[in-house]
Design a protein around this motif. Structure first.
Motif, mmCIF file in Angstrom:
data_model
loop_
_atom_site.group_PDB
_atom_site.id
_atom_site.type_symbol
_atom_site.label_atom_id
_atom_site.label_comp_id
_atom_site.label_asym_id
_atom_site.label_seq_id
_atom_site.Cartn_x
_atom_site.Cartn_y
_atom_site.Cartn_z
ATOM 1 N N ILE A 224 -5.566 0.807 1.205
ATOM 2 C CA ILE A 224 -4.540 0.174 2.364
ATOM 3 C C ILE A 224 -5.279 -1.209 2.694
ATOM 4 O O ILE A 224 -4.442 -2.341 2.763
ATOM 5 C CB ILE A 224 -4.566 0.925 3.567
ATOM 6 C CG1 ILE A 224 -3.775 2.246 3.292
ATOM 7 C CG2 ILE A 224 -3.878 0.358 4.675
ATOM 8 C CD1 ILE A 224 -3.655 3.280 4.446
ATOM 9 N N THR A 254 2.542 8.871 6.650
ATOM 10 C CA THR A 254 3.569 8.587 5.664
ATOM 11 C C THR A 254 2.769 9.519 4.292
ATOM 12 O O THR A 254 1.911 9.900 4.414
ATOM 13 C CB THR A 254 3.550 7.280 5.532
ATOM 14 O OG1 THR A 254 4.913 6.950 4.661
ATOM 15 C CG2 THR A 254 2.487 6.815 4.514
ATOM 16 N N ASP A 258 3.194 6.624 -1.118
ATOM 17 C CA ASP A 258 3.125 5.087 -0.768
ATOM 18 C C ASP A 258 2.042 4.394 -0.850
ATOM 19 O O ASP A 258 2.047 3.127 -0.921
ATOM 20 C CB ASP A 258 3.860 5.299 1.056
ATOM 21 C CG ASP A 258 5.120 5.532 1.027
ATOM 22 O OD1 ASP A 258 5.864 5.550 0.193
ATOM 23 O OD2 ASP A 258 5.653 5.821 2.041
ATOM 24 N N VAL A 259 0.761 5.023 -0.817
ATOM 25 C CA VAL A 259 -0.378 4.452 -0.766
ATOM 26 C C VAL A 259 -0.819 4.037 -2.298
ATOM 27 O O VAL A 259 -1.496 3.324 -2.766
ATOM 28 C CB VAL A 259 -1.364 5.242 -0.157
ATOM 29 C CG1 VAL A 259 -2.629 4.267 -0.145
ATOM 30 C CG2 VAL A 259 -0.847 5.435 1.280
ATOM 31 N N THR A 265 4.372 1.429 -2.952
ATOM 32 C CA THR A 265 3.349 0.911 -2.504
ATOM 33 C C THR A 265 4.036 -0.567 -1.687
ATOM 34 O O THR A 265 3.488 -1.100 -0.577
ATOM 35 C CB THR A 265 2.357 0.287 -3.355
ATOM 36 O OG1 THR A 265 3.100 -0.020 -4.377
ATOM 37 C CG2 THR A 265 1.580 1.212 -3.970
ATOM 38 N N LEU A 268 4.915 0.546 1.709
ATOM 39 C CA LEU A 268 3.907 0.644 2.519
ATOM 40 C C LEU A 268 3.492 -0.655 2.973
ATOM 41 O O LEU A 268 3.084 -1.009 4.083
ATOM 42 C CB LEU A 268 2.797 1.094 1.758
ATOM 43 C CG LEU A 268 1.488 1.325 2.482
ATOM 44 C CD1 LEU A 268 0.892 2.607 2.854
ATOM 45 C CD2 LEU A 268 0.198 0.345 2.183
ATOM 46 N N TYR A 271 5.820 -1.345 5.850
ATOM 47 C CA TYR A 271 5.193 -0.733 7.201
ATOM 48 C C TYR A 271 4.361 -1.641 7.628
ATOM 49 O O TYR A 271 4.294 -2.019 8.847
ATOM 50 C CB TYR A 271 4.637 0.442 7.017
ATOM 51 C CG TYR A 271 5.280 1.657 6.242
ATOM 52 C CD1 TYR A 271 6.895 1.723 6.156
ATOM 53 C CD2 TYR A 271 4.678 2.630 5.198
ATOM 54 C CE1 TYR A 271 7.181 2.797 5.482
ATOM 55 C CE2 TYR A 271 5.294 3.718 4.710
ATOM 56 C CZ TYR A 271 6.690 3.676 4.713
ATOM 57 O OH TYR A 271 7.331 4.828 4.215
ATOM 58 N N TRP A 284 -3.963 4.488 11.454
ATOM 59 C CA TRP A 284 -3.784 5.573 10.353
ATOM 60 C C TRP A 284 -4.729 6.710 10.585
ATOM 61 O O TRP A 284 -5.709 6.396 11.197
ATOM 62 C CB TRP A 284 -4.181 4.691 9.195
ATOM 63 C CG TRP A 284 -3.351 3.758 8.640
ATOM 64 C CD1 TRP A 284 -2.990 2.634 9.118
ATOM 65 C CD2 TRP A 284 -2.103 3.623 7.844
ATOM 66 N NE1 TRP A 284 -2.166 1.667 8.710
ATOM 67 C CE2 TRP A 284 -1.425 2.592 7.731
ATOM 68 C CE3 TRP A 284 -1.379 4.742 7.142
ATOM 69 C CZ2 TRP A 284 -0.483 2.356 7.061
ATOM 70 C CZ3 TRP A 284 -0.551 4.698 6.270
ATOM 71 C CH2 TRP A 284 0.089 3.262 6.231
ATOM 72 N N GLY A 325 6.762 7.956 8.236
ATOM 73 C CA GLY A 325 7.150 7.036 7.392
ATOM 74 C C GLY A 325 8.496 7.506 6.458
ATOM 75 O O GLY A 325 8.884 8.785 6.940
#
Ligand code: SF4
Ligand code: SF4
Lengths: 541, 183
Positions: A224, A254, A258-259, A265, A268, A271, A284, A325
């Motif tokens: 992240i 989420t 997404d990570v 990504t 993400l 977000y 998180w 998410g």
């Protein structure tokens, strides 16, 4: 003149002579690309699943326990007692055929056993034979069928060719939900160790490390932070997300896709930018680091086990509520089961937007709010500065993911958000969207590469509708609010509609969001030049 | 009247029969569905067959144009390449054209309205289509393999990138004269 034989009259190897036998007597052949690898012993052991062993569905001997048949029939008997809907679904189908041609796998494959009514009949025939008087006496005449090893293998083949998308149920006059039948059938298969590894692997990882890939907390955090750097390079803004912070107002969860995987990504990054811009007090969790829940594709018990971390983590961190998410099946689990399964979460509060003060009734029970609802509310209240022209290089359509659409009725919010952040939007034909949306063809844990042929067939009806708007309006972006979609729609497009990319809705929010103190934006999050900025891009590189 | 003109007049009949031959390759229930369902979004396979065969017929009447031919063949073959067909089964529909022509134009041929030369020419066009269809089929299957590789790579792409491994890989590739990396 000599008559030329039709191709279908030539040698059997050349022509395709479809089976003329009834479905019960048509044997199932395990062909490459149509089935998934069997669950590995090591993953099953981690989870304490029965009959751990290494095996392949193409082996003649599946190494089933000697009393496998008793186990399955007992399991079925028990579930018929436990789930009233199951007994109903077994008994009330009148074989009207309304569902028959509504399954994307049937439409794309042409295999009659992919008709929902026949898929259900695979289980129903055994139910009739074993649990109904008519079936016991009349057997095949009453549509009953003995549970043999062939029948059992056929279950494995076809219940792992159903994405549990529920499209068929929309058309059934009795509301029979074949997805529920698949869910039970997969539970039964699991009783004797017949899961697929693409599900068992992520479940084992999730159980041990909190997410599908088994990424450890420090790596999750590093990833992240990597995107924090990317955002800074993009617009000069340094975002500082927090992890496992006690006392934060909101916990954000989420899917880990997404990570770790493009194009999730970019969603993400969207977000992160949004939360920073509105000054959201959130954290998180490196423990609840996965919104997805492949336990749902294994058994009710496994789903519960993996879902438990959401509330547990919310409690440990002392947050007020949970924000979720863009994910598909995560929301089906949250919406349909979480409250009764691992709740009630009476230590949490009803979600209220700290920015607009809006109370979200939809999340009253679960205390977990869908990000798209949250964002739509921000826009409605004029809390975001948006420049939709930054998405002018995108010509967008929206794919309703099965779970948020049919499972939650989330139709308007994503469209509202998209139309506020994009200038070019075109809907696909009505019988392919909203409640009637076509599945991506890879849901319910079937998004693995050894299953690619089948995924391409199942995804054909979706792709066909995309092709239509691509040809008609020049659509080049298929947007979606599901992490599995973000992973599987790009290959689907690559095969059926080249030239169409896939984006999460919050990726487009991130593109359009005008942030305080940002430097001039010349590219979108992928580094593609914004419309009118094609020249300045060269200087950047 | 030339073969092309006769064929043009019998276009409908030709297409209906060809479509029937195509759907006969599926189990009976499926064939019924493919014929019955007229909504192109509820029946994408039927749609692609329709578009494919009418396009190909037009080309046969007007002459096979390589680029167009692969486009229309692609409409059909792309679907069959992922369905339960062997390569031979998937492409049999092209070869069906010869028998189909002789069936639809049986009267004209018997009466001598169509010459042996014209028939030979038609067969040559079918051969050409067949050759193109091999290319199309292979391209579809190759695409699937390419997709598989891409999918596996993308799964760990960000992790590798973060670990700084991808840069190294692309540099080495460039050094060895290969085309760029993953970026
Ligand atoms: S629509 Fe319902 S009742 Fe009709 S065949 Fe399908 S499951 Fe049975
Ligand atoms: S739930 Fe979806 S995949 Fe399963 S049978 Fe119904 S339409 Fe097909």
């Amino acid at each position: 003149m000599a008559k030329i034989p039709k191709a279908s009259e030539m040698a059997a190897t050349l022509s395709h002579i479809p089976p003329q036998t009834g479905w019960m007597d048509t044997p199932t052949e395990f062909k490459q690309g149509r089935w998934c690898y069997g669950a590995k012993a090591k993953n099953m052991e981690v989870l304490g699943l029965p009959n751990p062993r290494d095996w392949s569905p193409t082996d003649a001997d599946w190494k089933l326990p000697s009393n496998w048949k008793e186990i399955i029939l007992e399991g079925l008997r028990e579930r018929i007692g436990r789930f009233r809907s199951l007994r109903l679904f077994m008994d009330i189908c009148v074989r009207c055929g309304a569902c028959a041609d509504k399954c994307h796998f049937f439409i794309g494959s042409g295999d009659p056993k992919n008709m929902p009514v026949l898929r259900a009949e695979l289980l129903r025939s055994v139910y009739r034979k074993e649990f109904t008087t008519a079936g016991k006496i009349l057997g095949k005449l009453a549509g009953g069928r003995e549970l043999t090893e062939e029948v059992f293998k056929e279950w494995f083949y076809y219940f792992f060719q159903c994405t549990e998308c529920r499209r068929c149920s929309v058309f059934c006059p009795y509301g029979i939900d074949t997805a529920e039948i698949t869910i039970i059938a997969r539970e039964l298969l699991n009783l004797v160790g017949c899961n697929i590894d693409w599900i068992a692997g992520p479940v084992a990882n999730c159980y041990q490390n909190g997410n599908h890939l088994g990424i450890q907390p420090h790596a999750f955090k590093d990833m992240i932070e990597f995107f924090v750097d990317e955002i800074e390079a993009l617009n000069g803004i340094r975002i500082e997300p927090t992890f496992n912070r006690k006392g934060a107002e909101i916990l954000f969860i989420t899917p880990s896709g997404d990570v770790f995987a493009d194009p999730g990504t970019y969603t993400l990054m969207g977000y992160l930018m949004l939360f920073h811009e509105i000054g959201l007090d959130y954290t998180w969790s490196t423990y609840a680091s996965e919104g997805g829940n492949f336990g749902f594709f294994t058994s009710h018990e496994m789903m519960k086990r993996l879902n438990a971390k959401m509330y547990a983590e919310a409690k440990r961190l002392g947050v007020k509520w949970i924000l979720g998410g863009e994910c598909g099946h995560m929301w089906r689990v949250v919406n349909q089961y979480m409250d009764t399964m691992n709740g009630p979460a009476d230590f949490l509060e009803e979600p209220v937007s700290p920015i607009t003060g809006t109370k979200f009734d939809s999340a009253k029970g679960t205390k977990m709010l869908h990000l798209v609802e949250f964002t739509a509310d921000l826009i409605r209240n004029g809390k975001l500065k948006l420049d939709p022209s930054r998405n002018d290089h995108l010509n967008v359509t929206f794919h309703d993911s099965c779970n948020p659409a049919r499972g939650m009725g989330l139709f308007e919010e994503p469209r509202y958000v998209i139309q506020n952040v994009c200038n070019n939007f075109h809907e696909m034909p009505p019988n392919t969207i909203r409640e009637q949306t076509f599945c991506c063809g890879s849901g319910s844990g079937l998004n693995t590469d050894e299953f690619l042929d089948m995924r391409m067939r199942g995804g054909l009806p979706r792709a066909n509708a995309v092709k239509h708007v691509h040809d008609m309006f020049g659509v080049n972006t298929l947007s979606t609010i599901c992490a599995i979609d973000r992973a599987v729609l790009p290959p689907l497009m690559d095969y059926w509609v080249p030239g169409v990319g896939v984006a999460g809705v919050h990726e487009m929010v991130g593109n359009a969001l005008v942030m305080e103190g940002e430097t001039e934006r010349t590219t979108d999050m992928r580094g593609e030049p914004l419309a009118g900025m094609e020249d300045s891009e060269d200087e950047d590189i | 009247m030339s073969l092309e003109n006769v064929l043009d007049q019998k276009r409908e009949e030709f297409l209906i029969k060809w479509f029937q031959l195509m759907v006969d390759a599926y189990p009976a229930e499926t064939a019924k569905f493919l014929k019955r369902e007229k909504n192109p979004f509820a029946n994408p396979v039927g749609r692609s067959i329709h578009e494919g065969i009418s396009g190909i017929l037009d080309l046969l009447v007007r002459g096979v144009e390589h680029g167009k031919a692969s486009e229309f063949l692609d409409r059909i073959i792309r679907v069959r390449a992922v369905q339960d067909f062997s390569p031979a089964q998937a492409l049999a529909f092209v070869f069906d054209l010869r028998g189909l022509l002789r069936d639809v134009l049986v009267k004209e041929i018997d009466e001598g309205g169509i010459t042996a030369d014209e028939l030979a020419l038609f067969d040559a066009k079918v051969d050409e289509l067949a050759l193109i269809s091999f290319n199309v089929y292979t391209a579809c299957r190759e695409k699937l393999y390419e997709i598989k590789v891409e999918e596996i790579k993308n799964r760990s792409f960000r992790l590798l990138q973060k670990a700084g491994l991808l840069e190294e890989i692309s540099e080495t590739r460039e050094e060895s004269g290969e085309k760029g990396g993953d970026q």
